[in-house]
Design a protein around this motif. Structure first.
Motif, mmCIF file in Angstrom:
data_model
loop_
_atom_site.group_PDB
_atom_site.id
_atom_site.type_symbol
_atom_site.label_atom_id
_atom_site.label_comp_id
_atom_site.label_asym_id
_atom_site.label_seq_id
_atom_site.Cartn_x
_atom_site.Cartn_y
_atom_site.Cartn_z
ATOM 1 N N MET A 1 0.868 -1.282 0.109
ATOM 2 C CA MET A 1 0.054 -0.022 0.039
ATOM 3 C C MET A 1 0.825 1.297 0.080
ATOM 4 S SD MET A 1 -2.954 -1.232 2.883
ATOM 5 C CE MET A 1 -3.793 0.350 2.718
ATOM 6 N N ALA A 2 0.399 2.309 -0.688
ATOM 7 C CA ALA A 2 1.218 3.493 -0.815
ATOM 8 C C ALA A 2 1.282 4.236 0.687
ATOM 9 C CB ALA A 2 0.592 4.457 -2.020
ATOM 10 N N VAL A 3 2.320 4.541 1.105
ATOM 11 C CA VAL A 3 2.254 5.416 2.233
ATOM 12 C C VAL A 3 2.079 7.008 1.947
ATOM 13 C CG1 VAL A 3 3.880 6.281 3.986
ATOM 14 C CG2 VAL A 3 4.473 4.029 3.125
ATOM 15 N N ARG A 4 0.940 7.580 2.777
ATOM 16 C CA ARG A 4 0.748 9.024 2.694
ATOM 17 C C ARG A 4 1.451 9.791 3.259
ATOM 18 N NH1 ARG A 4 -4.799 9.170 1.156
ATOM 19 N NH2 ARG A 4 -4.285 11.203 1.006
ATOM 20 N N TRP A 5 2.512 10.355 2.752
ATOM 21 C CA TRP A 5 3.625 10.813 3.368
ATOM 22 C C TRP A 5 2.878 12.269 3.698
ATOM 23 C CZ3 TRP A 5 7.567 8.349 4.328
ATOM 24 C CH2 TRP A 5 8.203 7.325 3.594
ATOM 25 N N GLU A 6 2.231 13.049 2.790
ATOM 26 C CA GLU A 6 1.455 14.226 3.443
ATOM 27 C C GLU A 6 0.667 14.118 4.746
ATOM 28 O OE1 GLU A 6 -1.651 12.017 1.003
ATOM 29 O OE2 GLU A 6 0.507 12.135 0.948
ATOM 30 N N LYS A 7 0.229 12.873 5.070
ATOM 31 C CA LYS A 7 -0.499 12.739 6.307
ATOM 32 C C LYS A 7 0.455 13.011 7.536
ATOM 33 C CE LYS A 7 -4.799 12.206 4.802
ATOM 34 N NZ LYS A 7 -5.737 12.955 5.034
ATOM 35 N N VAL A 8 1.778 12.533 7.392
ATOM 36 C CA VAL A 8 2.693 12.611 8.302
ATOM 37 C C VAL A 8 3.111 13.821 8.473
ATOM 38 C CG1 VAL A 8 4.990 11.853 8.943
ATOM 39 C CG2 VAL A 8 3.508 10.361 7.772
ATOM 40 N N ILE A 9 3.264 14.926 7.621
ATOM 41 C CA ILE A 9 3.647 16.139 7.693
ATOM 42 C C ILE A 9 2.697 17.207 7.633
ATOM 43 C CG2 ILE A 9 5.950 15.471 6.617
ATOM 44 C CD1 ILE A 9 4.828 16.777 4.143
ATOM 45 N N GLU A 10 1.551 16.938 7.459
ATOM 46 C CA GLU A 10 0.571 17.986 7.262
ATOM 47 C C GLU A 10 0.415 19.157 8.288
ATOM 48 O OE1 GLU A 10 -3.168 16.348 6.788
ATOM 49 O OE2 GLU A 10 -3.125 15.191 8.725
ATOM 50 N N ASN A 11 0.551 18.880 9.684
ATOM 51 C CA ASN A 11 0.330 19.811 10.730
ATOM 52 C C ASN A 11 1.840 20.316 11.314
ATOM 53 O OD1 ASN A 11 -2.365 19.389 10.805
ATOM 54 N ND2 ASN A 11 -1.960 17.452 12.081
ATOM 55 N N GLU A 12 3.120 20.173 10.534
ATOM 56 C CA GLU A 12 4.111 20.575 10.882
ATOM 57 C C GLU A 12 4.512 21.931 10.220
ATOM 58 O OE1 GLU A 12 7.086 20.730 13.403
ATOM 59 O OE2 GLU A 12 6.587 18.637 12.991
ATOM 60 N N GLN A 13 4.834 22.820 11.197
ATOM 61 C CA GLN A 13 5.150 24.196 10.881
ATOM 62 C C GLN A 13 6.641 24.515 10.998
ATOM 63 O OE1 GLN A 13 2.765 26.094 9.324
ATOM 64 N NE2 GLN A 13 1.670 24.258 9.333
ATOM 65 N N LYS A 14 7.320 23.832 11.645
ATOM 66 C CA LYS A 14 8.871 24.246 11.978
ATOM 67 C C LYS A 14 9.791 23.591 10.860
ATOM 68 C CE LYS A 14 8.321 23.544 16.990
ATOM 69 N NZ LYS A 14 9.048 22.591 18.024
ATOM 70 N N PRO A 15 10.859 24.523 10.578
ATOM 71 C CA PRO A 15 11.872 23.758 9.792
ATOM 72 C C PRO A 15 12.118 22.206 9.961
ATOM 73 C CG PRO A 15 12.561 25.802 10.727
ATOM 74 C CD PRO A 15 11.579 25.378 11.430
ATOM 75 N N ALA A 16 12.461 21.646 8.690
ATOM 76 C CA ALA A 16 12.698 20.117 8.653
ATOM 77 C C ALA A 16 13.795 19.886 9.991
ATOM 78 C CB ALA A 16 13.047 19.772 7.395
ATOM 79 N N ARG A 17 14.716 20.642 10.113
ATOM 80 C CA ARG A 17 15.718 20.438 11.050
ATOM 81 C C ARG A 17 15.385 20.338 12.342
ATOM 82 N NH1 ARG A 17 21.326 21.254 9.912
ATOM 83 N NH2 ARG A 17 20.473 23.162 8.484
#
Length: 431
Positions: A1-17
């Motif tokens: 099944m495809a991983v829904r990457w957008e669901k993992v990051i949708e609420n994140e507002q900080k820089p990736a680091r």
């Protein structure tokens, strides 16, 4: 099944680091699984994930197979584990180049932006279509196999038959692969189409001119486009780096493709009474023969490189490396009576050294140059003759041909290993 990457990051507002551990782990894991989908080995995948993880202030531990990655990320106080897998894998050197550029730029370009930006770029790479249509892939296989059969000793008739046969075979394989058929099915049907087209080509030529039965031997060349160069070469390289899981899985896949192809070729040979006999003499003097081998080696490697989705500049570079390395190998066998396995080692070493030197001035992944350059050296004729004789219960002859093939196939990646050992200080280390 495809991983829904957008669901993992949708609420994140900080820089990736500075993002949460699952979000940072999602970037590392996605880089690894995308690179794995391009056909490269575990060592390169792990190196890319390490580079991204350091930029995200993570430490990682990974278990990498042929189509799956299990990854644990540590940030000093917590750990996060994810398991990712592919339904199927292939070879895509252009996409591999794009991912490696992404990895090289990650710390300066993406680490301090929102993780959505990093994933958006990965989306673009993942969705990028292939550079060539099914027709172009068929032509690439046709060029490669026509050059391949000349190097094996075939003449113009065999080259024409291999051109049409390989075109039909790889076109069939490409179209079926687009429908998500599995590797065994696409290999079997592609080889069948190639062999039948070769036989049909000889039949049509025979209507207008007399042909020797010896030309039938060229049908072997029409199916050499299925040689699993990337899985086989990367399997040995992974084993040499103690990546046992990845190495053994890749080796098993390569052997499955090889024996699927040769068994279909053997069955068709029985039906049409074809025999893997010696080719007719080419009738060329030494220097014209060397010149023709240079051209045929270039054409063969260029065609294989295009089949791996390389852009023209990369394919030309690989072709130039392959023409030098393979012609040297053939002349060592002919002029100095060097055993074919030893000559294969020297040819692969030349290809590896040349690719390492060129890699300093280009952004081409080294493996995208070396593997096409030495695929032309894989003893497909020996493998087929071994399986053919085993199928007829000629155990002694079959074992002899297969032993010769195994020796050459072991020395090819060994030559690349030595070249990499000499020119890459990271390759020499175990950390």
């Amino acid at each position: 099944m495809a991983v829904r990457w957008e669901k993992v990051i949708e609420n994140e507002q900080k820089p990736a680091r500075l993002a949460s551990l699952p979000v940072r782990a999602s970037i590392v894991g996605r880089v690894g699984i995308l690179l794995l989908s391009c056909g490269t080995g575990a060592w390169r995948v792990r190196s890319a994930m390490n580079t991204v993880a350091r930029a995200l202030q993570l430490t990682i531990s990974s278990d990498i197979g042929f189509t799956a990655i299990t990854l644990t990320c540590f940030d000093g106080s917590e750990s996060y584990t994810e398991s990712l897998s592919l339904a199927a894998t292939g070879v895509n050197t252009h996409k591999m180049t794009l991912i490696e550029k992404y990895v090289a730029d990650f710390a300066t370009v993406y680490a301090d932006q929102k993780p959505q930006v990093a994933h958006k770029e990965l989306d673009a790479i993942q969705k990028r279509p292939g550079n060539y249509s099914a027709i172009m892939a068929g032509l690439a296989a046709a060029i490669a196999c026509a050059g391949f059969i000349f190097l094996l000793g075939g003449g113009l008739i065999e080259m024409l038959g291999c051109f049409t046969g390989a075109f039909a075979g790889n076109y069939t394989r490409k179209k079926l692969g687009g429908r998500r058929w599995n590797a065994v099915a696409t290999t079997v049907l592609g080889v069948a189409a190639a062999c039948l087209t070769y036989i049909a080509t000889l039949f049509l030529l025979g209507l207008t001119t007399h042909l020797s039965a010896a030309h039938e031997a060229g049908y072997i060349g029409a199916m050499l486009f299925v040689i699993p160069g990337f899985p086989f070469i990367t399997s040995i390289l992974d084993l040499s780096k103690n990546d046992m899981r990845s190495g053994l899985e890749r080796l098993a896949f390569a052997l499955m493709i090889i024996f699927s192809a040769t068994l279909v070729g053997w069955l068709l040979a029985l039906v049409f009474h074809l025999h893997p006999q010696n080719f007719l003499p080419q009738g060329l003097a030494l220097y014209p023969l060397i010149a023709c081998r240079l051209v045929a080696s270039f054409a063969g490697v260029f065609g294989f490189s295009m089949m791996f989705n390389s852009q023209p500049k990369m394919a030309i570079t690989a072709g130039l490396i392959g023409s030098l390395a393979n012609t040297t190998r053939l002349e060592l066998v002919d002029l100095s009576q060097l055993p074919p396995a030893a000559a294969a080692f020297i040819g692969a070493l030349i290809a590896g050294v040349a690719a390492s030197l060129i890699n300093r001035y280009t952004n081409f992944p080294r493996i995208s140059l070396t593997v096409p350059a030495i695929v032309i050296m894989v003893p497909g004729l020996y493998i087929y003759r071994g399986v053919y004789n085993l199928g007829l219960n000629n155990i002694g002859d079959g074992a002899t041909w297969l032993t010769r093939a195994v020796l050459i196939m072991v020395f090819l990646p060994f030559g690349l290993y030595v070249a990499r050992f000499l020119f890459d200080k990271d390759w020499r280390k175990v950390d």
